[in-house]
Design an enzyme around this catalytic site. Structure first.
Site, PDB file in Angstrom:
ATOM      1  N   GLU A 172       3.440  74.026  -8.270  1.00 52.21           N
ATOM      2  CA  GLU A 172       3.829  75.069  -9.451  1.00 52.21           C
ATOM      3  C   GLU A 172       3.641  74.560 -10.529  1.00 52.21           C
ATOM      4  OE1 GLU A 172       7.709  77.794  -8.441  1.00 52.21           O
ATOM      5  OE2 GLU A 172       8.148  75.651  -7.813  1.00 52.21           O
ATOM      6  N   SER A 197      17.839  73.348  -5.692  1.00 49.32           N
ATOM      7  CA  SER A 197      18.320  74.148  -6.800  1.00 49.32           C
ATOM      8  C   SER A 197      19.616  73.993  -7.153  1.00 49.32           C
ATOM      9  CB  SER A 197      18.186  75.833  -6.255  1.00 49.32           C
ATOM     10  OG  SER A 197      19.179  76.451  -7.300  1.00 49.32           O
ATOM     11  N   ASN A 249      12.269  73.825  -3.310  1.00 50.54           N
ATOM     12  CA  ASN A 249      11.188  74.776  -4.174  1.00 50.54           C
ATOM     13  C   ASN A 249       9.818  73.838  -4.179  1.00 50.54           C
ATOM     14  OD1 ASN A 249      12.915  76.760  -4.794  1.00 50.54           O
ATOM     15  ND2 ASN A 249      13.895  75.556  -6.611  1.00 50.54           N
ATOM     16  N   SER A 286      -3.731  58.191 -37.705  1.00 49.27           N
ATOM     17  CA  SER A 286      -3.810  58.668 -36.249  1.00 49.27           C
ATOM     18  C   SER A 286      -3.503  57.352 -35.467  1.00 49.27           C
ATOM     19  CB  SER A 286      -5.396  58.892 -36.165  1.00 49.27           C
ATOM     20  OG  SER A 286      -5.980  57.950 -36.699  1.00 49.27           O
ATOM     21  N   ASN A 341     -16.921  55.996 -38.914  1.00 57.48           N
ATOM     22  CA  ASN A 341     -17.484  57.158 -38.369  1.00 57.48           C
ATOM     23  C   ASN A 341     -18.121  56.928 -37.137  1.00 57.48           C
ATOM     24  OD1 ASN A 341     -16.165  58.467 -40.250  1.00 57.48           O
ATOM     25  ND2 ASN A 341     -18.168  58.983 -41.503  1.00 57.48           N
ATOM     26  N   HIS A 396      -8.452  90.000  -0.728  1.00 58.82           N
ATOM     27  CA  HIS A 396      -7.646  90.960  -1.363  1.00 58.82           C
ATOM     28  C   HIS A 396      -6.055  90.358  -1.028  1.00 58.82           C
ATOM     29  CE1 HIS A 396     -10.811  93.549  -2.486  1.00 58.82           C
ATOM     30  NE2 HIS A 396     -11.407  93.363  -1.163  1.00 58.82           N
ATOM     31  N   LYS A 434      17.638  76.263  -1.243  1.00 63.98           N
ATOM     32  CA  LYS A 434      16.538  76.329  -1.793  1.00 63.98           C
ATOM     33  C   LYS A 434      15.636  75.011  -1.581  1.00 63.98           C
ATOM     34  CE  LYS A 434      14.534  78.922  -3.879  1.00 63.98           C
ATOM     35  NZ  LYS A 434      14.985  79.532  -5.277  1.00 63.98           N
TER      36      LYS A 434
HETATM   37  N1  ARG Z   1      -9.366  57.825 -37.627  1.00 59.88           N
HETATM   38  C1  ARG Z   1     -10.656  58.433 -37.749  1.00 59.88           C
HETATM   39  C2  ARG Z   1     -11.073  59.625 -36.655  1.00 59.88           C
HETATM   40  O1  ARG Z   1     -10.339  59.660 -35.523  1.00 59.88           O
HETATM   41  C3  ARG Z   1     -11.734  57.533 -37.958  1.00 59.88           C
HETATM   42  C4  ARG Z   1     -12.882  57.872 -38.738  1.00 59.88           C
HETATM   43  C5  ARG Z   1     -12.504  57.932 -40.052  1.00 59.88           C
HETATM   44  N2  ARG Z   1     -13.648  58.245 -40.994  1.00 59.88           N
HETATM   45  C6  ARG Z   1     -13.264  58.466 -42.158  1.00 59.88           C
HETATM   46  N3  ARG Z   1     -14.198  58.633 -42.876  1.00 59.88           N
HETATM   47  N4  ARG Z   1     -12.311  58.784 -42.632  1.00 59.88           N
HETATM   48  O2  ARG Z   1     -11.806  60.355 -36.626  1.00 59.88           O
END
Ligand code: ARG
Length: 461
Positions: free
Chosen positions: A295, A282, A290, A28, A115, A161, A288
């Protein structure tokens, strides 16, 4: 085993290297590195606390501080080497810390888990962004107040309306947008109350056997208190869902503003001129201009609501406690923040340059028999029951439609043909100015009332 896998902080129990694709699939760091500053902030507080309970010596703590400061600099300068092998922001920073300071770096993770660490980081990050979003809403509100002040007595048709209903002032209409933002800000602040609670100390799920001082860590990080249940703290992302719901409401409001701006900028309405700098031409039609910005904002509202749905579905049916599913919370959340800030900024920048075409608004207000209700109210004041007055004015409007004239253009004799109660003072109330000026109660559209509402709003900001 590859070197990378040997380096992996949690890999001793494995006899097999992580599959190369799985390594990429589960990482991640590409997106969660956005929370690096919060991760460092959290680690500094954690190390401070660990030292007070004797888990770290002062020397170890200081060396952790030093290492983290250096990492912070490296990240700010764009020199930090993020690595997929270290999976996420937390492990990247910890690995670099150990590289820089050795053994003390390996002690930082005592009594903590990724965690509770990630849950803490997200909350710190959101707290920062909510403050930035709130400030941006404030900028837009100021812009609306200035424009509303300028247009406090500009008459335009009010619609229901999308049909001309009754005359209103443009300032009053702008203040309706302002009010929506007042509530949006309140919702954000309310959501912040639940975000600003500290998960750190919940560790993986069950807390930790070290005598940690969560009150101290919470205080150091500016949280209002430590969370009350470790299982809940590491698992629920309801606070992110709540924020995304609030963001969806804000975007829904912005999409309504957008829709009106798009309509009003069209040749058919021609109520406003949008600044050139916020429009595009445009590639094929030279004439135009726009309204791209409104939008796009209107379009982006769908994407934020989509993120709300993603997060709800992500959380739905997850058993306690932490599950890797939750890693999927970040991209929707980050994109919600970016989209919201950018849309608010575009509006805050654009609104001061919106030019009202007052003549066009006025003549549009004259077209739709906008003072018909005023005529009915006039008859009621002279003693007629409202339902009868409604009926009579309907007949007068029909004459107006047939002869292509506004009620104010009918002669006194013609009007008296509908009711003898009508006298020549009727023309005061048939005028658009008279109609708006009469609505002076709290929340009304009279220019003076609108100016007072602007004053009150300015004082409250
Ligand atoms: N990258 C993980 C997340 O975004 C961090 C926590 C990961 N914990 C684990 N037990 N794999 O949730």
């Amino acid at each position: 085993m590859t070197t990378a896998n040997k380096d992996k902080l949690s890999s001793a129990r494995f006899s097999q290297a992580t599959d190369a694709f799985v390594e990429i699939f589960t990482a991640s760091v590409d997106f969660d590195q956005r929370m690096a500053q919060q991760d460092i902030e959290g680690s500094i507080a954690h190390a401070t606390m660990l030292c007070t309970i004797g888990i770290l010596t002062e020397a170890e703590r200081d060396s952790i501080f030093q290492g983290l400061e250096q990492i912070k600099d490296e990240i700010e300068r764009g020199e930090f080497q993020w690595s997929i092998q270290q999976e996420d922001v937390h492990m990247n920073i910890e690995a670099r810390l150990t590289e820089l300071i050795g053994i003390a770096g390996k002690k930082l993770h005592t009594g903590r888990s990724r965690n509770d660490q990630v849950a803490t980081d997200i909350r710190l990050y959101m707290r920062m962004e909510i403050n930035a979003i709130t400030a941006m809403i404030g900028r837009l509100q100021h812009a609306l107040l200035d424009l509303a002040e300028r247009e406090a007595s500009t008459i335009m048709p009010g619609f229901t309306h999308l049909q001309v209903a009754q005359p209103v002032t443009f300032g009053h209409h702008l203040m309706a947008w302002f009010e929506m933002l007042v509530r949006d800000k309140e919702r954000l602040q309310d959501c912040l109350k639940r975000i600003n609670i500290m998960p750190l100390g919940a560790a993986a799920l069950a807390g930790t056997s070290y005598p940690i001082n969560r009150e101290l860590t919470a205080e150091l990080l500016g949280f209002s208190r430590p969370s009350a249940n470790s299982l809940d703290s590491v698992s629920d992302r309801d606070f992110a869902i709540e924020f995304t719901a609030t963001a969806s409401i804000i975007m829904m409001h912005l999409s309504r503003f957008s829709e009106e701006l798009v309509l009003w900028a069209s040749a058919q309405f021609a109520f406003i001129e949008l600044p050139d700098a916020f429009c595009t031409g445009s590639s094929i039609m030279p004439q135009k201009k726009n309204p791209d910005v409104p939008e796009l904002v209107r379009g982006k509202s769908g994407r934020v609501t989509g993120h709300l749905m993603s997060l709800l579905m992500l959380m739905k049916s997850q058993p306690l406690a932490y599950n890797k599913d939750n890693q999927e919370d970040k991209e929707p959340l980050f994109d919600t923040v970016d989209t919201l800030i950018n849309c608010l900024r575009a509006f805050a920048d654009m609104v001061p340059h919106i030019e009202a075409k007052r003549e066009n608004m006025l003549s549009a207000a004259k077209k739709g028999f906008a003072t018909a209700t005023d005529l009915a109210d006039y008859l009621v004041r002279k003693g007629m029951p409202f339902r009868d007055a409604h009926e009579i004015v309907g007949l007068a409007v029909r004459l107006g439609v047939e002869s292509e004239r506004d009620l104010s253009e009918l002669s006194l004799t013609e009007l008296q043909g509908f009711s003898e109660m009508i006298t020549d003072d009727v023309f005061d109330i048939l005028s658009l100015e008279g109609s708006v000026a009469a609505r002076q109660h709290i929340g009304g559209t009279a220019p003076n009332t609108v100016r007072a509402a602007i004053q009150t709003a300015r004082a409250a900001l």
